[in-house]
Design an enzyme around this catalytic site. Structure first.
Site, PDB file in Angstrom:
ATOM      1  N   ASP A   1       8.065   2.384  -1.165  1.00 42.71           N
ATOM      2  CA  ASP A   1       7.724   1.020  -1.603  1.00 42.71           C
ATOM      3  C   ASP A   1       8.155   0.892  -2.860  1.00 42.71           C
ATOM      4  OD1 ASP A   1       5.929  -0.200   0.435  1.00 42.71           O
ATOM      5  OD2 ASP A   1       4.716   1.650   0.250  1.00 42.71           O
TER       6      ASP A   1
ATOM      7  N   GLU B   1      -0.145  -6.610   9.442  1.00 42.35           N
ATOM      8  CA  GLU B   1       0.084  -5.145   9.032  1.00 42.35           C
ATOM      9  C   GLU B   1      -0.979  -4.920   7.856  1.00 42.35           C
ATOM     10  OE1 GLU B   1       4.398  -4.358  10.701  1.00 42.35           O
ATOM     11  OE2 GLU B   1       4.037  -4.403   8.422  1.00 42.35           O
TER      12      GLU B   1
END
Lengths: 265, 441
Positions: free
Chosen positions: A60, A49
């Site tokens: 995040d 990824e």
């Protein structure tokens, strides 16, 4: 057949679980990424990824936020990330690559232009964190027209109705976010993950990856016992941060952690 | 509140042809692009958003999966309590007795004479408790939080006004309160930071990204996703994922509902134009929304041109940005060619935001509202003029709306009427203005 499906099918025949490392493209500088991708494959990564840096990474935690900031200091754009994938493909034609990021850079490039360029570069799947299936109809159709797999997140808060909706929109695999929180936070509860995966598998035959909260070989092994794939991000990105600027050390430390995880799962 | 909006009276007053032409032309020009608007007689109020939160192509719910179910629960609760007489009665009582509503509509005669054109009425949101319009929304959302059994309130803030308004209602309801504020904004709004702390809130300095309002919003979202079981996120403007843009609009629409009644009582007619400043756009949509179907009323939203639109240092996404996706909704944004959000600039921290509420994006595209920009110098001039001529110190945000009135009023007849939303008082900006003039306070 898609590279992702092919990968999971092969692993299944060997009774192995997939190890999926995440790194932010262009962190700590743009020349780090392609050699690091190869190093991760050599250390046992099954799928990569690759994070597309965005100025406002709302989902995040601080570790991956700082990675995006480091990449953006070098003005790493979505087009640059695609160039990195093209370069990676010159030596690796079998490891699936999934782009993970936020919708706005894709919106600005345009769905069709992006999907064509991504397919051309050798990308296999696309995960846009802030795009739930309700808003994804057009992008999903565009990705599919280029044989790209749309990957979607599932969360502890997803109920049966949403799990069904998401699994219908997804292909390749689905990604279960193991904790209520941002990337890199908290400790996961393996029993709770196992219960949720059972619920998810009632709705889909797609492989289920689990991420958020996997820090070391031990937690990776625990998750691999119940999931089809283990996704590890912040623990790796932290190593990039600690070794920023030292390419060999970045490759060695990340490969080291991945090999420990690979051995455990 | 919806019931009140649905029973608005027809606009009985004829408006000069020049405005009618402008509005009709605008609608004809844009209407073909927007599926919801089938003809120019369609009612705008109640038309958007649809049940997925879309204002035309704008709005929506662009968030990570973890927030999708909590957002649906919020929407269900909001829909339920909006039809609950007890909730509405409690809200109305709080707005009257705690906030001090209705806020006055004041004919600024001295300033009107000074400008030599249309009569200017000021909607005095600066006289609300806590000194700005923000409290209209925080009162409503805090009552929802209480009904939902949440024990912890979080919010983002730029200038600190929304943070203060949130800390205020949290103190009153005995809820724990955490306010996220960019490190840059903390440095330039020290008084509001201290006010929040006095009120018992924890103020968290946000050090990521550009360290301003957009980053505070990111951080508040991260907190919410990590604490969804006990936490209610009070967003301060008409942006964010559905249902926030509609919910905040509905709580702020009391500004326009009052103004619509007050102007008829005082002037016996409707206004010819409305003016409000637009950062995220909550005070503006609050004034505009109840007037949307009064097609003879021209509507102007004023963005911050900072150092000037040509300088690139501004905060005017509607005037100089383009559509994209940020903070849970599709709207006009300030972004670069790679889709990265760019830093904005305005002398007023409250307008220093790279996005704008999706309903404003929609109103721009269908031509119902016109969006213009005022630079720092023009806003500062209006700040001083209103202070000296009317004895009212306006917030620097509101000063942008006032500055546009100084341009528009002289082009209009003396019989015509403009309502300017004076969204907040300027006490919080005294240090900023003094510093610009080289004065230490």
């Amino acid at each position: 057949m898609s590279r992702i499906k092919n990968c999971f099918d092969k692993l299944k025949t060997r009774n192995r679980k997939a190890l999926i490392p995440y790194v932010t493209a262009g962190d700590s500088d743009p020349t780090v990424t392609v050699p690091l991708m190869h190093a991760m494959v050599n250390a046992g990564a099954d799928i990569i990824e690759l994070g597309v840096p965005f100025s406002d990474p709302m989902a995040d935690g601080p570790v991956i936020q700082r990675a995006a900031e480091r990449a953006l200091e070098h003005h790493v754009s979505l087009r640059d990330v695609l160039t990195m994938v093209t370069e990676f493909r010159q030596q690796d034609s079998h490891t699936p690559v999934v782009l993970m990021g936020y919708l706005n850079p894709v919106e600005v490039m345009g769905y069709t232009v992006f999907a064509e360029a991504a397919a051309q570069a050798g990308v296999d799947g696309v995960l846009t964190v802030d795009l739930p299936p309700e808003e994804a109809e057009t992008l999903v159709a565009t990705l599919r027209s280029q044989q790209l797999d749309p990957i979607f997140l599932l969360a502890p808060t997803s109920d049966d109705e949403r799990i069904k909706l998401i699994c219908e929109a997804a292909s390749g695999y689905v990604y279960y976010v193991a904790i209520k929180g941002v990337t890199g936070a908290g400790n996961l509860d393996v029993q709770a993950v196992a219960d949720k995966l059972e619920q998810i598998r009632k709705h889909t035959d797609l492989p289920v990856g689990v991420g958020f909260g996997i820090k070391d070989a031990e937690s990776a092994a625990a998750v691999a016992a119940v999931a089809d794939a283990v996704v590890v991000g912040s623990a790796l990105v932290q190593k990039v941060e600690q070794a920023a600027g030292q390419h060999d050390r970045i490759n060695a430390e990340i490969a080291g952690l991945l090999m420990q995880m690979r051995a455990g799962i | 509140m919806r019931r009140v909006l649905l029973t608005q009276r027809k606009n009985e007053h004829a408006v000069p042809l020049r405005f009618q032409h402008r509005i009709l032309d605008g609608l004809r020009r844009k209407v073909s692009n927007v599926s919801q608007l089938k003809n120019k007689d369609d009612k705008l109020i109640g038309q958007v958003p649809d049940n997925r939160g879309h204002f035309g192509i704008y709005g929506g719910k662009f968030v990570a999966e973890t927030l999708m179910v909590p957002l649906q629960e919020l929407q269900d609760a909001y829909d339920k309590y909006l039809d609950d007489p007890d909730f509405i009665a409690e809200l109305d009582a709080d707005l009257q007795n705690y906030v001090g509503r209705p806020s006055p509509l004041y004919l600024a005669e001295g300033w009107t004479r000074h400008l030599g054109g249309a009569q200017i009425y000021l909607k005095r949101e600066d006289l609300n408790h806590t000194g700005a319009h923000k409290v209209n929304n925080t009162i409503g959302q805090a009552l929802l939080a209480k009904r939902l059994g949440k024990t912890r309130i979080i919010a983002e803030t730029g200038a600190g006004q929304h943070g203060v308004a949130t800390a205020t209602v949290a103190a009153r309801l005995g809820l724990k309160c955490v306010i996220y504020m960019g490190a840059v904004d903390i440095a330039r709004q020290a008084i509001n930071v201290y006010r929040m702390k006095l009120l018992g809130a924890e103020v968290v300095s946000v050090e990521s990204g550009s360290k301003t309002l957009k980053d505070a919003l990111n951080e508040a979202m991260r907190d919410w996703v990590s604490n969804i079981d006990n936490t209610f996120y009070i967003i301060g403007t008409v942006a964010g994922p559905h249902p926030y843009p509609a919910m905040v609009r509905d709580f702020q629409a009391i500004i326009g509902r009052e103004a619509r009644q007050q102007i008829q009582q005082q002037a016996g007619r409707f206004p010819d134009a409305l003016i409000a400043c637009v950062g995220g756009g909550s005070n503006a949509i609050g004034l505009f929304y109840p007037f949307l179907d009064d097609k003879d009323v021209a509507i102007y939203g004023v963005e911050a041109a900072g150092d000037g639109l040509d300088s690139g240092r501004h905060a005017a996404p509607l005037c100089a940005g383009r559509p994209g996706v940020l903070h849970g909704n599709r709207t006009y944004l300030m972004e670069d060619d790679d889709g990265q959000i760019i830093e904005t600039h305005s002398v007023s921290a409250g307008l220093d935001y790279p996005g704008v509420g999706p309903e404003h994006a929609w109103l721009k595209d269908i031509g119902r509202a016109e969006y213009v920009a005022i630079d720092d110098d023009e806003a500062l001039q209006a700040f001083h003029d209103l202070t000296r001529i009317e004895g009212i110190i306006p917030a620097l945000e509101s000063s942008h709306a006032l500055a546009y009135a100084t341009k528009l009023a002289p082009t209009m007849d003396k019989e015509q009427i403009i309502i300017v939303n004076l969204s907040g008082r300027g006490d919080k900006d005294i240090h900023t203005v003094a510093a610009l003039e080289g004065i230490e306070v």
